[in-house]
Design a protein around this motif. Structure first.
Motif, PDB file in Angstrom:
ATOM      1  N   UNK A  13      10.808   7.792   0.924  1.00 37.78           N
ATOM      2  CA  UNK A  13       9.340   7.197   0.728  1.00 37.78           C
ATOM      3  C   UNK A  13       8.571   7.640  -0.336  1.00 37.78           C
ATOM      4  N   UNK A  14       7.884   6.942  -0.999  1.00 35.59           N
ATOM      5  CA  UNK A  14       6.939   7.621  -2.248  1.00 35.59           C
ATOM      6  C   UNK A  14       7.853   7.320  -3.571  1.00 35.59           C
ATOM      7  N   UNK A  15       9.019   7.046  -3.240  1.00 32.48           N
ATOM      8  CA  UNK A  15       9.920   6.729  -4.589  1.00 32.48           C
ATOM      9  C   UNK A  15       9.975   5.444  -5.046  1.00 32.48           C
ATOM     10  N   UNK A  64       3.201   1.437  -3.808  1.00 32.81           N
ATOM     11  CA  UNK A  64       4.444   2.573  -3.740  1.00 32.81           C
ATOM     12  C   UNK A  64       4.228   3.926  -2.993  1.00 32.81           C
ATOM     13  N   UNK A  65       2.686   4.370  -2.775  1.00 29.00           N
ATOM     14  CA  UNK A  65       2.412   5.592  -2.308  1.00 29.00           C
ATOM     15  C   UNK A  65       3.183   6.037  -1.156  1.00 29.00           C
ATOM     16  N   UNK A  66       3.335   5.094  -0.126  1.00 25.34           N
ATOM     17  CA  UNK A  66       4.071   5.623   1.104  1.00 25.34           C
ATOM     18  C   UNK A  66       5.313   4.888   1.565  1.00 25.34           C
ATOM     19  N   UNK A 100       7.571  -1.141   5.223  1.00 28.08           N
ATOM     20  CA  UNK A 100       7.979   0.293   4.831  1.00 28.08           C
ATOM     21  C   UNK A 100       8.880   0.484   3.489  1.00 28.08           C
ATOM     22  N   UNK A 101       9.631  -0.571   3.521  1.00 29.30           N
ATOM     23  CA  UNK A 101      10.755  -0.560   2.625  1.00 29.30           C
ATOM     24  C   UNK A 101      10.758  -1.809   1.915  1.00 29.30           C
ATOM     25  N   UNK A 157       1.362  -3.618 -11.269  1.00 29.60           N
ATOM     26  CA  UNK A 157       0.163  -3.030 -10.562  1.00 29.60           C
ATOM     27  C   UNK A 157       0.262  -2.972  -9.109  1.00 29.60           C
ATOM     28  N   UNK A 158       0.640  -4.224  -8.602  1.00 27.73           N
ATOM     29  CA  UNK A 158       0.802  -4.325  -7.234  1.00 27.73           C
ATOM     30  C   UNK A 158       1.813  -3.190  -6.562  1.00 27.73           C
TER      31      UNK A 158
END
Lengths: 319, 244
Positions: free
Chosen positions: A26-28, A179-181, A152-153, A173-174
């Motif tokens: 997550x985050x990647x 991307x954060x979580x 989430x994925x 941008x979207x």
């Protein structure tokens, strides 16, 4: 999270994906890079549960795609290659179909529907048949379909293919805001996209993993990394002087526009000495640039090495 | 809403958005009507029943059902939407059932729209309405079997034309299996029991029995088991495609 373990897929005697093991946290935002036919789409199709692997496993959010396909599919938003959708439906009908298939609850679904439509700027085309839309719009409808259930994925197969620069920017941008979580896997052959989006790059060719690094690390592998380039008319004299600098390895001149690129020796920084020398020589330099390294060059280097090796192997067999 | 209902709804909608549904309905109704009167000698028989109407149904379905089912999976495979559909959270079974039910309901609608002929025969004489109702049921079950065959064979190929031809071929074999000409052909070559079995495979035999008002469990089972069998085969085919 996406994990693959020795994921392999054969079509007859051709191995499209060869023991691919990757893990995206997550985050990647992981960019899956490779020449056409490298196995990017095949790998994604297996992770999405569309194709069954010849061997190996894929997990989405911890759910084995083969054993618990429905749970894995629920956790995943997927944009297949070419963003397929039902052409005879209107955009609204199509997205409502996805809402129903995903089993979203009514009021939450309405809010999410409006949010996604607004984000992808689809308000004006909701009533139009998907068949009549431009390529860029269809891609956006495909993206809307993928993120409608706020997964989430997220796995996007060439998300910006066919978009104009403004639309590409909007899609990036979207993805950035999402991307954060989340865990995001995108495939692309656009190297600029890697810069704009990804914090990790995996390069594959002929189904094999060849490199796994951050974009910056890849750039460092380029011979252009740390090189200094400038344009200066009438600088024939100074080229010789530059060559005598102890930090400089070589000098190249672009035959078309006369731009000079100075390459450093390993581990040396040359921007400052080059600048000083140019100043001492009293040369007028319109602009001088420190190169970060060229991804396209690294990409070519990595992927063609592999194919050359394979060609040699084939030649060896024939001999 | 369950995924089955969502798929069914989408399929039904796509019939009516494209001209498929209207073309089918018009052709079905026109053919069902004219064949009953001209080929079936509806008036000349001077009997108050719908036998000449139902007798034509296997031959109507033979041409029209493959036209409905050929696109079912072939179109999705060709257009790439199969990948979209199968990566949504639903099982192959739910997808297959949704599509099958959509087509079956649609044929049910077409069949329902032939009601004027029931009214006609009711007006002209005093038919046994139970027999007619059984005829409609039998016809609908037979259509379901044709659709299940079409659904299975459409999963086999990306080409709609191939799907159409294969479906029509299998259906015609199943219709003809019980005809005396076919059975005579096998009579000498095969053991008596096998010839019997072939005769029992015939769709016409079972359909005729039901449409005469004889509701035998065996005839009903024949259609139900055929449908389930062909749908299972279709699901297995789709699954096989994912590994190939």
């Amino acid at each position: 999270m996406i994990e693959t373990d020795q994921l392999t897929r054969c079509y007859g005697h051709l191995t499209a994906v060869d023991a691919l093991s990757i893990r995206v946290e997550p985050g990647q935002v992981l960019g899956l890079l490779g020449p056409n036919g490298a196995g990017k789409s095949t790998a994604m199709r297996m992770i999405a549960g569309f194709l069954i692997p010849t061997s190996g496993t894929a997990r989405v959010c911890g759910y084995d795609v083969a054993r618990e396909p429905l749970k894995a599919k629920r956790a995943l938003g997927y944009l297949p290659e070419g963003a397929p959708s039902y052409g005879e439906m209107t955009v609204r009908e199509f997205l409502q179909f996805i809402v129903r298939m995903r089993g979203l609850k009514a009021d939450a679904a309405y809010r999410r529907f409006d949010e996604v439509v607004q984000r992808l700027q689809l308000e004006d085309v909701l009533g139009l048949c998907i068949d009549t839309l431009s390529k860029g719009l269809r891609r956006r409808v495909g993206l809307a379909q993928a993120i409608l259930h706020d997964p989430p994925v997220l796995m996007l197969d060439e998300p910006t293919d066919g978009l104009d620069p403004n639309q590409k920017h909007a899609v990036r941008q979207l993805i950035d805001t999402m991307a954060r979580e989340r865990t995001i896997l995108i495939s692309t052959h656009l190297l600029e996209e890697v810069h704009a989006l990804c914090n990790r790059v995996v390069i594959i060719a002929r189904g094999k993993l060849l490199a796994d690094a951050t974009p910056a690390e890849l750039e460092q592998r380029s011979r252009y990394h740390g090189a200094v380039s400038f344009s200066a008319p009438g600088s024939g004299m100074s080229q010789e002087m530059l060559g005598r600098l102890p930090q400089v390895a070589s000098i190249e001149v672009d035959p078309l526009d006369g731009r000079i690129t100075v390459f450093p020796k390993v581990g040396e920084r040359i921007l400052e000495p080059v600048e000083r020398l140019l100043r001492e020589q009293g040369l007028e330099v319109s602009e001088i640039q420190l190169e970060r390294g060229r991804l396209d060059e690294v990409f070519r280097q990595i992927t063609t090495q592999e194919t050359d090796g394979a060609r040699d192997a084939v030649a060896g067999v024939n001999a | 809403m369950s995924p089955i209902a969502a798929v069914m709804r989408r399929e039904l909608r796509s019939y009516f958005v494209t001209p498929v549904a209207y073309v089918f309905l018009v052709i079905f109704l026109v053919l069902a009507g004219t064949l009953t009167f001209y080929a079936g000698d509806f008036y000349e028989r001077e009997q108050a029943d719908l036998q000449p109407f139902f007798v034509m149904h296997p031959w109507l379905y033979l041409i029209l059902v493959p036209a409905i089912t050929m696109r079912m999976w072939a179109e999705e495979a060709k257009g790439g939407t199969l990948e979209l559909l199968l990566t949504l959270p639903l099982t192959l079974w739910q997808a297959m059932l949704g599509k099958f039910l959509a087509a079956w309901l649609f044929i049910g609608l077409a069949l329902g729209l032939t009601f004027p002929i029931w009214i006609t025969v009711d007006y002209l004489g005093a038919p046994d309405n139970g027999v007619i109702a059984a005829g409609y049921l039998g016809s609908w079950l037979m259509a379901g079997t044709f659709i299940a065959i079409g659904a299975c064979l459409s999963a086999l190929t990306r080409s709609q034309v191939v799907a159409f031809i294969l479906t029509a071929l299998v259906c015609v074999l199943l219709i003809l299996a019980g005809q005396p000409q076919v059975l005579d052909f096998f009579q000498g070559a095969l053991p008596r029991k096998l010839v019997h079995a072939i005769a029992h495979l015939s769709m016409l035999q079972h359909f005729d029995a039901i449409s005469r008002g004889v509701l035998d469990v065996r005839d009903l089972l024949y259609f139900l088991i055929s449908m389930i069998g062909w749908l299972i085969a279709g699901v297995l085919l789709l699954d096989l495609k994912r590994t190939r």
